[in-house]
Design an enzyme around this catalytic site. Structure first.
Site, mmCIF file in Angstrom:
data_model
loop_
_atom_site.group_PDB
_atom_site.id
_atom_site.type_symbol
_atom_site.label_atom_id
_atom_site.label_comp_id
_atom_site.label_asym_id
_atom_site.label_seq_id
_atom_site.Cartn_x
_atom_site.Cartn_y
_atom_site.Cartn_z
ATOM 1 N N CYS A 77 19.171 44.618 31.494
ATOM 2 C CA CYS A 77 19.344 45.408 32.729
ATOM 3 C C CYS A 77 19.168 46.893 32.437
ATOM 4 C CB CYS A 77 20.731 45.167 33.320
ATOM 5 S SG CYS A 77 21.012 46.155 34.797
ATOM 6 N N CYS A 86 28.794 45.449 34.799
ATOM 7 C CA CYS A 86 28.717 44.227 33.986
ATOM 8 C C CYS A 86 29.440 44.417 32.657
ATOM 9 C CB CYS A 86 27.260 43.833 33.749
ATOM 10 S SG CYS A 86 26.495 43.134 35.216
ATOM 11 N N CYS A 165 19.274 46.752 39.495
ATOM 12 C CA CYS A 165 20.552 46.192 39.077
ATOM 13 C C CYS A 165 20.282 44.707 38.915
ATOM 14 C CB CYS A 165 21.597 46.458 40.158
ATOM 15 S SG CYS A 165 23.056 45.398 40.044
ATOM 16 N N GLN A 286 31.668 35.810 50.873
ATOM 17 C CA GLN A 286 31.535 35.712 49.418
ATOM 18 C C GLN A 286 30.166 36.266 49.032
ATOM 19 O OE1 GLN A 286 33.981 34.765 47.520
ATOM 20 N NE2 GLN A 286 35.343 33.624 48.872
ATOM 21 N N TYR A 315 44.191 33.246 55.177
ATOM 22 C CA TYR A 315 43.236 34.279 54.730
ATOM 23 C C TYR A 315 41.817 33.736 54.958
ATOM 24 C CZ TYR A 315 47.516 35.377 52.148
ATOM 25 O OH TYR A 315 48.829 35.604 51.795
ATOM 26 N N GLU A 336 44.152 35.048 59.660
ATOM 27 C CA GLU A 336 43.433 36.184 59.063
ATOM 28 C C GLU A 336 43.858 37.451 59.797
ATOM 29 O OE1 GLU A 336 40.745 37.051 56.794
ATOM 30 O OE2 GLU A 336 40.999 38.998 57.752
ATOM 31 N N ASP A 384 43.556 31.644 50.345
ATOM 32 C CA ASP A 384 42.482 32.381 49.659
ATOM 33 C C ASP A 384 42.727 33.879 49.826
ATOM 34 O OD1 ASP A 384 40.116 33.291 48.571
ATOM 35 O OD2 ASP A 384 38.811 32.417 50.097
ATOM 36 N N CYS A 411 40.730 35.186 43.376
ATOM 37 C CA CYS A 411 39.798 36.005 42.596
ATOM 38 C C CYS A 411 40.553 36.821 41.555
ATOM 39 C CB CYS A 411 38.979 36.907 43.519
ATOM 40 S SG CYS A 411 39.978 37.964 44.547
HETATM 41 N N1 SAH Z 1 38.442 32.518 52.903
HETATM 42 C C1 SAH Z 1 37.490 33.542 53.252
HETATM 43 C C2 SAH Z 1 37.985 34.959 53.025
HETATM 44 C C3 SAH Z 1 38.651 35.252 51.708
HETATM 45 S S1 SAH Z 1 38.880 36.967 51.354
HETATM 46 C C4 SAH Z 1 36.168 33.327 52.541
HETATM 47 O O1 SAH Z 1 36.071 32.526 51.615
HETATM 48 O O2 SAH Z 1 35.177 33.949 52.941
HETATM 49 C C5 SAH Z 1 40.514 37.284 51.850
HETATM 50 C C6 SAH Z 1 40.683 37.510 53.338
HETATM 51 O O3 SAH Z 1 42.072 37.766 53.566
HETATM 52 C C7 SAH Z 1 39.925 38.702 53.899
HETATM 53 O O4 SAH Z 1 39.172 38.272 55.010
HETATM 54 C C8 SAH Z 1 41.044 39.678 54.333
HETATM 55 O O5 SAH Z 1 40.723 40.386 55.512
HETATM 56 C C9 SAH Z 1 42.203 38.760 54.578
HETATM 57 N N2 SAH Z 1 43.560 39.305 54.402
HETATM 58 C C10 SAH Z 1 43.974 40.268 53.547
HETATM 59 N N3 SAH Z 1 45.299 40.422 53.601
HETATM 60 C C11 SAH Z 1 45.766 39.542 54.506
HETATM 61 C C12 SAH Z 1 47.076 39.209 54.998
HETATM 62 N N4 SAH Z 1 48.165 39.823 54.542
HETATM 63 N N5 SAH Z 1 47.185 38.228 55.920
HETATM 64 C C13 SAH Z 1 46.084 37.589 56.382
HETATM 65 N N6 SAH Z 1 44.814 37.876 55.956
HETATM 66 C C14 SAH Z 1 44.667 38.821 55.033
#
Ligand code: SAH
Length: 453
Positions: A77, A86, A165, A286, A315, A336, A384, A411
């Site tokens: 890269c 990276c 990149c 993602q 989430y 969410e 998540d 993550c």
């Molecule tokens: N499951 C989804 C998003 C995951 S990212 C996917 O796979 O695409 C995490 C998400 O949590 C984001 O959309 C963010 O806006 C939300 N988030 C962050 N803090 C939060 C909270 N306290 N309560 C509810 N949602 C929240």
């Protein structure tokens, strides 16, 4: 106790690296004292220049490799390692995956206090390059005062030009190059963070099999916008839309509140786990579409839905996991806190003809306790959360709901380990954890963990 560090700032030291930190730095020890050396690998003997000393550890800059690891690879890269993104590009890919498996294991043992957690080998990519479907680059000047896309030098706001990149989609790079070309053609001044003068701030793009959505962020009005659209359409054959975002604030948040569609659609269509989604530039998706399919299919597999379950997708973002689960359950509730994401989720459910879902816009920590106190019973849940993990009140409410199976998508292994411990203390067993490499060449790792009651 007077423990004086065995090194001083600006010392040149020789060190044997014995492990990798969770941030991808080499770790060496002098009489038990820890020295972190970015870009050094386990098994290497190195020379390094000490740049920071604290009572607990030091950080040193790699200056020479005396004995090289067999797992060190050639760089491909042009901006590695200057860009700082990276952190593991110098490590053979199979060894990156092993390091990530170990990272998840270590977090569960050390931070989660699990004795011998089952951690499956990290699932990697066949082609671990050009995987990102979204990019955002600040604009700056090169040494000839030409406008260029760049990245911020580490811990500073100095722009370093970026020619390419290696983990980014070529289409995203082409958009940023076209925006710079347009700015040079029309002498559009770059926004200066210290004087707050100038116009052009960021070039951004999002791609999918459906096309490319380009976005330009400025501090105010966008001059010569027709020429910009024309150039982008000429340079990017599968362009589907051009959006202008205005960010007049003195902030390091990239996007402002105002979006203006300049041409085509202001959203991009994409297919995830068999459903179509329409995403705006602002909503979370993602960034690695190939591994997202792997991640989601693991989550579905671990949840083992039979068809009659009441499920929560906490989430849920724009509802990507919610819609996948809805095909296999009686009902799914998506939770969410971002209103635009929930609005997207509702539209996405409708467009896919899925009606056994509902979405609630609020934080997990306020919605879950409320739903449970109203008598909600859950059979299964996917959580998540963002990097900081879950609030304890959200986890307690989940436990109170009687939910039998929880799939935790994370993550950040450290907060996942902490939260799994909270659930374990409420009677859940951590059955297994499956790391998935969503971010090849960086130290980041995604994990799907199954907990059952
Ligand atoms: N499951 C989804 C998003 C995951 S990212 C996917 O796979 O695409 C995490 C998400 O949590 C984001 O959309 C963010 O806006 C939300 N988030 C962050 N803090 C939060 C909270 N306290 N309560 C509810 N949602 C929240």
């Amino acid at each position: 106790m007077n423990l004086r560090p065995p090194v001083e700032k600006n010392d040149d030291i020789e060190l044997t690296i014995t492990a990798l930190s969770s941030e991808g730095q080499g770790i060496g020890r002098i009489d038990g004292y820890t020295v972190f050396v970015p870009y050094a690998l386990a098994g290497e003997k190195i020379r390094a220049h000490v740049i920071k000393v604290t009572s607990g550890y030091a950080v040193a800059k790699l200056t020479e490799i005396l004995e090289k690891s067999a797992e060190r690879t050639e760089n491909t890269c042009p901006v590695y390692p200057r860009c700082g993104g990276c952190t593991l590009r110098h490590l053979a890919y199979h060894a990156q995956l092993e390091a990530k498996t170990r990272q998840v294991q270590d977090a569960l043992i050390r931070l989660g206090k699990f004795d011998s957690p089952v951690v499956l080998p990290c699932i990697g990519m066949g082609e671990p390059e050009r995987y990102r479907n979204k990019g955002s680059f600040p604009m700056g000047y090169d040494e000839n005062f030409k406008v260029v896309p760049g990245f911020f030098a580490q811990r500073s706001h100095r722009i370093v030009p970026i020619e390419d990149c290696a983990i980014q989609s070529s289409a995203v790079m082409a958009v940023t190059a076209a925006v710079a070309e347009w700015a040079n053609m029309y002498s559009i001044p770059v926004y200066d963070e210290t004087t707050h003068k100038g116009i052009l701030r960021h070039a951004m793009a999002r791609t999918s099999a459906d096309g490319v959505l380009a976005l330009v962020v400025t501090s105010g009005k966008l001059p010569h916008s027709d020429a910009l659209v024309e150039l982008l359409r000429h340079k990017i054959p599968n362009l589907t839309g051009v959006v202008h975002n205005v960010n007049s604030k003195d902030t390091n948040v990239i996007l402002g509140d105002k979006f203006i569609a300049l041409w085509g659609s202001d959203r991009l269509n994409t297919t995830i786990a068999g459903h179509s989604f329409s995403a705006s530039m602002a909503s979370f998706l993602q960034v690695n579409p190939v591994q997202t399919e792997v991640l989601y299919s693991k989550a579905l597999e671990f949840l083992s839905l039979k068809g009659g379950e009441r499920v929560a997708d906490v989430y849920c973002g724009i509802g990507t996991i919610t819609l996948m689960l809805a095909e296999h359950a009686d009902h799914v509730t998506g939770i969410e806190c971002v209103p635009a994401a929930i609005a997207d989720a509702k539209v996405n459910a409708k467009n896919n003809g899925i009606s056994n879902v509902d979405f609630i816009c609020d934080t997990a920590e306020s919605v879950l306790p409320m739903l449970v106190s109203e008598g909600l019973h859950l059979d299964a849940a996917v959580i998540d959360p963002p990097r900081k993990g879950c609030e304890k009140t959200a986890l307690d409410a989940l436990a109170d709901s009687g939910v039998q199976r929880i799939v935790y998508v994370s993550c950040n292994p450290a907060t996942m380990a902490r939260d799994c411990r909270i659930l374990a203390d409420r009677g859940y067993t951590l059955v297994k954890a499956q790391p998935v490499d969503m971010f090849p060449h960086t130290h980041h790792v995604e994990t799907v963990a199954l907990l059952t009651k």
